[in-house]
Design a protein around this motif. Sequence first.
Motif, short mmCIF file in Angstrom:
data_model
loop_
_atom_site.label_atom_id
_atom_site.label_comp_id
_atom_site.label_asym_id
_atom_site.label_seq_id
_atom_site.Cartn_x
_atom_site.Cartn_y
_atom_site.Cartn_z
N VAL A 283 0.86 -1.17 0.00
CA VAL A 283 0.00 0.00 0.00
C VAL A 283 0.90 1.23 0.00
O VAL A 283 1.65 1.46 0.94
CB VAL A 283 -0.92 0.01 1.24
N GLY A 284 0.85 2.01 -1.06
CA GLY A 284 1.71 3.19 -1.15
C GLY A 284 3.05 2.84 -1.76
O GLY A 284 3.35 1.70 -2.09
N PRO A 285 3.91 3.83 -1.92
CA PRO A 285 5.16 3.63 -2.64
C PRO A 285 6.24 2.91 -1.84
O PRO A 285 7.21 2.43 -2.42
CB PRO A 285 5.60 5.07 -2.95
N ASN A 286 6.08 2.84 -0.53
CA ASN A 286 7.16 2.29 0.27
C ASN A 286 6.60 1.63 1.52
O ASN A 286 5.80 2.24 2.25
CB ASN A 286 8.13 3.41 0.66
N PRO A 287 6.99 0.37 1.84
CA PRO A 287 6.45 -0.30 3.04
C PRO A 287 6.82 0.41 4.33
O PRO A 287 6.06 0.36 5.30
CB PRO A 287 7.06 -1.71 2.97
N LEU A 288 7.99 1.08 4.37
CA LEU A 288 8.36 1.81 5.58
C LEU A 288 7.45 3.01 5.81
O LEU A 288 7.15 3.36 6.95
CB LEU A 288 9.82 2.25 5.52
N LEU A 289 7.00 3.64 4.74
CA LEU A 289 6.06 4.76 4.88
C LEU A 289 4.71 4.24 5.38
O LEU A 289 4.07 4.88 6.22
CB LEU A 289 5.90 5.49 3.56
N ARG A 290 4.29 3.08 4.88
CA ARG A 290 3.04 2.50 5.38
C ARG A 290 3.17 2.18 6.87
O ARG A 290 2.26 2.44 7.66
CB ARG A 290 2.71 1.23 4.60
N GLU A 291 4.29 1.60 7.26
CA GLU A 291 4.54 1.32 8.68
C GLU A 291 4.46 2.60 9.50
O GLU A 291 3.87 2.63 10.58
CB GLU A 291 5.92 0.68 8.82
N HIS A 292 5.04 3.68 8.97
CA HIS A 292 5.03 4.97 9.66
C HIS A 292 3.60 5.48 9.86
O HIS A 292 3.24 5.95 10.94
CB HIS A 292 5.84 5.97 8.83
N ARG A 293 2.77 5.37 8.82
CA ARG A 293 1.37 5.81 8.94
C ARG A 293 0.62 4.97 9.98
O ARG A 293 -0.22 5.50 10.73
CB ARG A 293 0.68 5.70 7.58
N LEU A 294 0.89 3.69 10.04
CA LEU A 294 0.23 2.84 11.04
C LEU A 294 0.62 3.26 12.45
O LEU A 294 -0.24 3.28 13.35
CB LEU A 294 0.58 1.37 10.79
N TYR A 295 1.88 3.58 12.66
CA TYR A 295 2.30 4.05 13.98
C TYR A 295 1.64 5.38 14.33
O TYR A 295 1.24 5.62 15.49
CB TYR A 295 3.81 4.19 14.05
N GLN A 296 1.51 6.27 13.36
CA GLN A 296 0.84 7.54 13.63
C GLN A 296 -0.63 7.31 14.01
O GLN A 296 -1.14 7.94 14.95
CB GLN A 296 0.92 8.43 12.38
N ALA A 297 -1.30 6.40 13.31
CA ALA A 297 -2.69 6.09 13.64
C ALA A 297 -2.80 5.41 14.99
O ALA A 297 -3.73 5.67 15.77
CB ALA A 297 -3.28 5.20 12.55
N ASP A 298 -1.84 4.54 15.30
CA ASP A 298 -1.81 3.87 16.60
C ASP A 298 -1.75 4.91 17.72
O ASP A 298 -2.42 4.77 18.75
CB ASP A 298 -0.59 2.95 16.64
N TRP A 299 -0.94 5.94 17.52
CA TRP A 299 -0.83 7.02 18.51
C TRP A 299 -2.17 7.72 18.70
O TRP A 299 -2.56 8.07 19.82
CB TRP A 299 0.24 8.01 18.05
N LEU A 300 -2.90 7.91 17.60
CA LEU A 300 -4.21 8.55 17.69
C LEU A 300 -5.19 7.71 18.50
O LEU A 300 -6.03 8.25 19.24
CB LEU A 300 -4.77 8.80 16.29
N LEU A 301 -5.12 6.40 18.37
CA LEU A 301 -5.99 5.52 19.14
C LEU A 301 -5.67 5.58 20.62
O LEU A 301 -6.57 5.62 21.46
CB LEU A 301 -5.86 4.07 18.65
N ARG A 302 -4.38 5.59 20.95
CA ARG A 302 -3.97 5.47 22.35
C ARG A 302 -4.06 6.78 23.12
O ARG A 302 -4.35 6.77 24.32
CB ARG A 302 -2.54 4.93 22.43
N TYR A 303 -3.81 7.91 22.47
CA TYR A 303 -3.69 9.17 23.21
C TYR A 303 -4.63 10.28 22.76
O TYR A 303 -4.81 11.26 23.46
CB TYR A 303 -2.25 9.69 23.10
N TYR A 304 -5.24 10.15 21.60
CA TYR A 304 -6.02 11.27 21.06
C TYR A 304 -7.52 11.00 21.00
O TYR A 304 -8.27 11.84 20.52
CB TYR A 304 -5.51 11.62 19.66
N GLY A 305 -7.94 9.84 21.47
CA GLY A 305 -9.37 9.57 21.55
C GLY A 305 -10.04 9.19 20.25
O GLY A 305 -11.27 9.20 20.15
N PHE A 306 -9.26 8.83 19.23
CA PHE A 306 -9.85 8.42 17.96
C PHE A 306 -10.26 6.95 18.01
O PHE A 306 -9.69 6.15 18.75
CB PHE A 306 -8.85 8.62 16.81
N MET A 307 -11.24 6.61 17.17
CA MET A 307 -11.64 5.23 16.94
C MET A 307 -11.24 4.87 15.51
O MET A 307 -11.14 5.74 14.63
CB MET A 307 -13.15 5.06 17.12
#
Length: 443
Positions: A283-307
């Motif tokens: 998904v996307g041009p680079n697997p490391l960038l996809r990994e990065h986006r997943l970590y950013q979303a993970d942070w939103l789940l844990r600390y920012y109140g997102f579902m």
Amino acid sequence: MEIQQDMTISEKLKILTDAAKYDVACTSSGVDRNNKGKGMGDAHACGICHTFASDGRCVSLLKILYTNECIYDCKYCINRKSNDVKRASFTPDEVCKLTMEFYRRNYIEGLFLSSGILKSPDFTMGLIYETLWKLRNEHHFFGYIHVKAIPGASPEIIEKIGFLADRMSTNLELPTKESLKALAPNKNQKNILAPMRQIQAGSGNLIAPVNDGYSLITRRGNKMKSKFVPAGQSTQMIIGATPETDYQLMSVTEYMYKEYKMKRVFYSAFVNVNHNIDAPAPVGPNPLLREHRLYQADWLLRYYGFMVNELLNEKRPNFNVVLDPKCDWAVNHLERFPVEIMRADYYTLLRVPGIGVKSAKRITSARRYNNLNFESLKKMGVVLKRAAYFITCNGKTMFPLNMNQDFIARSLADTDKRQTYAIEQDTTYKQMTLMDMGVRVNG
């Protein structure tokens, strides 16, 4: 398989640190413990040092495998039994020696110990238990210890190790039963989830004898000297080896946090080290960038109140590779903006791109006593090049706002180009490893 005989401890270290690099463990300890002058080392909740592997991954502690020998044949694993690689195994005394010598030299503040499976899960976990028992009781090591639990090991051995380790983790490996069956036929979700549930439930069902290195535990809840996995548990998923979408991955993540009380879920971009998997297009041009986006979303789940269903859905199953998940959400919900800094509640502020947990707390505290302006927001840590499109301060905007979705998306993407380029080109900052430092261990 090439089994090495009569290897020095330094030769084993070189093999078994390299073999451990695909286990992700970039965590602070989450536990406080002082040796009170009676042993070696302390564990502090935010005191674990970090280093980086040669491929740029952040790793903590002395990070090694007990052995890279394995009876399983997982297709994605460099240490699978059918691979012709150099094999090595430590002894419990050797792991103790490495940990203590590296700690005395101030190279590390703790130990991360994983392992291949030697003979059987229980046999391997028994060796790990012996190692931890010696560290705690013979060497009086009070530092942080993170141990991987091996699926299929008996509850009794998990229980015993849980009183000696600070954190335990069981790798989920792949997010679905179908993917696990295809790439790791020797593993199954039932065996993986069993130790997770045991660690999540805590101790109390077994008697832990005093001569095993920790206090007597009873179902009556008598006071005990050692806590059971006090820093909680984590897990890891490989992404990109199988066709799951980001929506599926994040749904599994959300379930892990809610049902198993995970402290962290880690994501490891798939590296086809064995060249034997026809992986789907990333998904996307680079697997490391996809990994990065997943970590950013993970942070939103844990600390920012997102579902998860606020960020993704079945019609839009993957993250935007150009915008980070929070900015992408905001651009798609412009009807909620701009928000007034002097009136918005804490959780509304958290949804503004450029405002993090610390800056949101500073804003809600400072505005009780003073009128805030854009300069004071900058001093509080607000990233105005993002936030300015979504806020007003005392009714004023930082510049005339054009609430056009395409315009804001392009402007935000321009601010992230340097970071995105660095991830895509794998030019992110790298710190020397213990091997890069020329560490030598006698033996």
